[in-house]
Motif scaffolding. Structure first.
Motif, short mmCIF file in Angstrom:
data_model
loop_
_atom_site.label_atom_id
_atom_site.label_comp_id
_atom_site.label_asym_id
_atom_site.label_seq_id
_atom_site.Cartn_x
_atom_site.Cartn_y
_atom_site.Cartn_z
N SER A 1 -2.17 0.19 -4.47
CA SER A 1 -2.12 -1.00 -3.62
C SER A 1 -2.15 -2.23 -4.52
O SER A 1 -2.69 -2.20 -5.62
CB SER A 1 -3.29 -1.04 -2.64
N THR A 2 -1.58 -3.31 -4.02
CA THR A 2 -1.63 -4.59 -4.72
C THR A 2 -3.06 -5.11 -4.71
O THR A 2 -3.71 -5.11 -3.66
CB THR A 2 -0.72 -5.61 -4.02
N LEU B 1 -0.29 -6.30 5.10
CA LEU B 1 -0.35 -4.99 4.46
C LEU B 1 0.99 -4.32 4.72
O LEU B 1 1.39 -4.14 5.89
CB LEU B 1 -1.49 -4.15 5.04
N SER C 1 -7.71 0.41 4.15
CA SER C 1 -7.46 -0.70 3.25
C SER C 1 -8.58 -1.72 3.42
O SER C 1 -8.80 -2.24 4.51
CB SER C 1 -6.11 -1.34 3.56
N SER D 1 -7.34 0.37 -1.62
CA SER D 1 -6.96 1.21 -0.48
C SER D 1 -7.15 2.69 -0.81
O SER D 1 -7.13 3.10 -1.97
CB SER D 1 -5.50 0.95 -0.09
N SER E 1 3.27 -0.97 4.17
CA SER E 1 3.11 0.44 3.79
C SER E 1 4.12 1.31 4.50
O SER E 1 4.19 1.33 5.73
CB SER E 1 1.69 0.91 4.13
N VAL F 1 0.86 -1.18 0.00
CA VAL F 1 0.00 0.00 0.00
C VAL F 1 0.89 1.23 0.00
O VAL F 1 1.70 1.43 0.91
CB VAL F 1 -0.93 0.01 1.23
N ASP F 2 0.77 2.08 -1.03
CA ASP F 2 1.64 3.24 -1.17
C ASP F 2 0.80 4.52 -1.27
O ASP F 2 0.31 4.88 -2.36
CB ASP F 2 2.51 3.09 -2.41
N ASN G 1 -7.89 -6.51 -2.70
CA ASN G 1 -7.74 -5.28 -1.92
C ASN G 1 -7.94 -4.04 -2.79
O ASN G 1 -7.66 -4.03 -3.97
CB ASN G 1 -6.32 -5.25 -1.32
#
Length: 623
Positions: free
Chosen positions: A414-415, A450, A436, A426, A452, A70-71, A424
């Protein structure tokens, strides 16, 4: 309030003792998704927006688990809202309930504190296929008669059928609701077959229909119901055999959108126009004539989609072709964890909103006049005891998004994951919390991480369950607000703010009546017509800046806007507009290129007698 919620509240306020963030955890699970057995009575649900123990985020570990990166530094669309419909079938059933039960139902759906927090509602202008009434529009005439001057126009049936009063009650439950409308058919005399059912719009009536829509928006506004947006025709490529529908081709759609925008501008209305409002598979071809046309493009705020044919990736195609247009998912009921995953796909394909379709039928699957047999609605009313109703898991599964993803949130990178483990999507909320939503569609528990910004959250999600994980973004640098006294909390004064462009007396003041945050806000108001600027000039380093303000308004002004000027370029504005803004809404000017070391930021009103506007929490930050 649960211990978990209290801990999370302390974290958001910045009082947590530990440097490591801790995530709030909420679960909802599916039960017999889409099964008609729900019409027979309630079933037990394992988890229903059920808080779990908080999970501390840690440094990365070597534990084996599905990893979802998650970025929050990579951001996509701004979220408008998530919700459902108040079509007439739902209103009909709500109207049979006692006042107390009706309020209870609306709170279950809309209350951001005690309910699912839905904040985007779709209504119909005139009859849809889900109704307990005879089909009608706002200007029905006997066969063979026309009304090109709209002499007989009236929304009185919407008042008589409790539609207006129910929407008002919904707004009382959640004043920050945004409401958009969709028509299923123009009056029959505007169509080639003289019927509300099927047929094609006659092009000669396009200007009249634009006026008709404008009058409907004004009539609702007069009832205290602002219409945020309008889709000009529900499913314009489908002629239903037995309920209101209308064929509107892409050329007519462009002409109608431009004509409607002219009507809105001429009458000081800020309602947005959303094109299309039909299935994925036909979107790109249908909207191209409108969005490739200069006038059509300028008149169109966004494109609305339904999910009955095609793939959500068509939303990305449209967005990539016209990046400035909002993408909205306006109709599709989904069930279970696969439905929650479908919602994730909508958002991952740029949808800024989602609306389910049809909120409450009764246990006899009534009232409705659709051609098929509806699936179970998110609420079902007993047909024999009207105050008795039951909620399906879908209320809570949608709530996993709507309660925690706030208006103004940004979808972030996010992946996606896999249906064989977890999936997922986010978001980053305006308060700098990360949300998320993780979906387990499998028949067994799934362990995942998760990851991040150097933190890791390790969790296990039960089978057929959706988990929402919310934590404060600890590592993100907080941009410094360069404005002085941005929320008027300096002893409740206008310190650092200047006034100009006013009539005989100042029409701005600081008061304590319903601030957005803190104890004070700025108000523009006068019993006489007035013009008022409230602004602040700052010396800043050259660079790119963002200005914003949270605002409410009675509506009716000739002009109302946030502005930025004196920065070395032409004045930039964010239009608040002439329509009523019932709940505080953030208005933003992005990418202000300061080249002369100065900038003035403020708001101005050109108002009629008695118009008011409220402003709070101004911000100027370097981007």
């Amino acid at each position: 309030m649960t211990t978990s919620a209290l801990a999370f509240g302390a974290l958001v306020m910045g009082t947590a003792a530990s440097a490591a963030p801790s995530a709030q955890v909420i679960w909802s699970s599916e039960k017999n998704p889409g099964d008609g057995a729900w019409f027979s009575g309630p079933l037990s649900i394992p988890y229903a927006l059920s808080p779990q123990a908080n999970i501390a985020l840690t440094s990365p570990t070597t534990t084996s688990a599905t990893t979802l990166a998650v970025d929050p530094s990579v951001q996509f669309q701004t979220m408008l809202g998530i919700g459902t419909s108040l079509e007439e079938s739902t209103v009909f059933n709500l109207s049979r309930m006692s006042q107390a039960k009706r309020t209870e139902v609306l709170k279950k759906l809309l209350d951001p504190a005690t309910g699912a927090g839905m904040n985007l509602l779709r209504i119909t202008f005139g009859t849809s296929d889900f109704t307990g009434r005879q089909f009608y529009t706002y200007d029905d005439r006997p066969a063979g008669q026309t009304d090109p001057n709209l002499t007989y126009f009236s929304i009185q049936k919407d008042i008589d059928y409790n539609i207006v009063s129910t929407i008002k009650q919904a707004l009382a439950v959640n004043p920050n609701l945004k409401i958009f409308a969709s028509p299923w058919s123009p009056p029959a005399w505007m169509k080639d077959n003289g019927s509300l059912i099927g047929g094609k719009l006659l092009s000669q009536y396009i200007p009249t229909l634009a006026t008709y829509y404008r009058k409907a928006i004004q009539a609702y506004q007069a009832q205290g119901i602002p219409i945020y947006a309008l889709t000009v025709q529900n499913e314009p490529l489908y002629q239903a055999p037995d309920y209101p529908s209308t064929s509107v081709d892409s050329t007519q759609a462009r002409q109608l959108i431009v004509a409607l925008k002219n009507e809105l501008n001429a009458n000081g209305l800020s309602t947005r126009i959303w094109a299309f409002d039909h299935n994925f598979d036909s979107a790109l071809a249908y909207v191209t004539p409108t969005l490739n046309d200069a006038a059509g493009n300028a008149a169109t705020d966004g494109v609305a989609f339904h999910d009955y044919a095609g793939d959500p990736s068509s939303m990305t195609q449209v967005r990539n072709a016209w990046p400035g247009k909002n993408i909205m998912m306006t109709e599709r009921s989904v069930w279970g964890t696969s439905g929650a995953d479908r919602m994730a796909q909508y958002f991952r394909n740029w949808a800024a909103g989602y609306n389910g379709w049809v909120t409450m039928l009764d246990s006899n699957i009534q009232p409705e006049k659709w051609t098929g047999t509806p699936g179970p609605t998110m609420l079902i009313q007993s047909a024999s005891s009207y105050d008795n109703y039951w909620a399906l898991p879908e209320v809570y599964l949608i709530g996993q998004y709507s309660k925690y993803v706030k208006a103004g949130a940004k979808r972030i990178s996010s992946t996606y994951g896999s249906a064989s483990t977890v999936t997922n999507v986010s978001f980053l909320n305006p308060d700098n919390t990360i949300v998320s939503v993780v979906i387990n569609q499998t028949a067994s528990s799934q362990r995942f991480k998760l990851a991040s910004e150097g933190w890791e959250l390790l969790a296990t999600l039960p089978a057929k369950t959706v988990g929402t994980y919310v934590w404060a973004r600890e590592n993100a640098p907080t941009a410094t607000n360069l404005l002085a006294n941005p929320g008027f909390e300096a002893d409740g004064t206008l310190s650092s703010w200047n006034a100009e462009w006013h009539n005989a007396e100042l029409a701005h003041k600081v008061d304590t009546d319903y601030p957005y945050t803190g104890n004070y806000k700025l108000t523009h108001y006068s019993a006489a017509a007035y013009q008022q600027i409230s602004g602040q000039t700052k010396a800043v380093a050259n660079g790119t800046y963002r200005a914003s303000v949270w605002a409410r308004s009675s509506g009716g002004q000739r002009a109302l806007r946030l502005y930025a000027k004196g920065y070395g370029g032409a004045e930039l504005t964010a239009e608040i507009g002439s329509g009523a803004v019932t709940g505080y809404t953030q208005y933003i000017i992005n990418n202000i290129p300061v080249t002369n070391g100065n900038i003035e930021v403020g708001v101005y009103s050109d108002a009629n007698a008695g118009n008011w506007a409220a402003f709070d929490q101004f911000e100027l930050v370097k981007q």
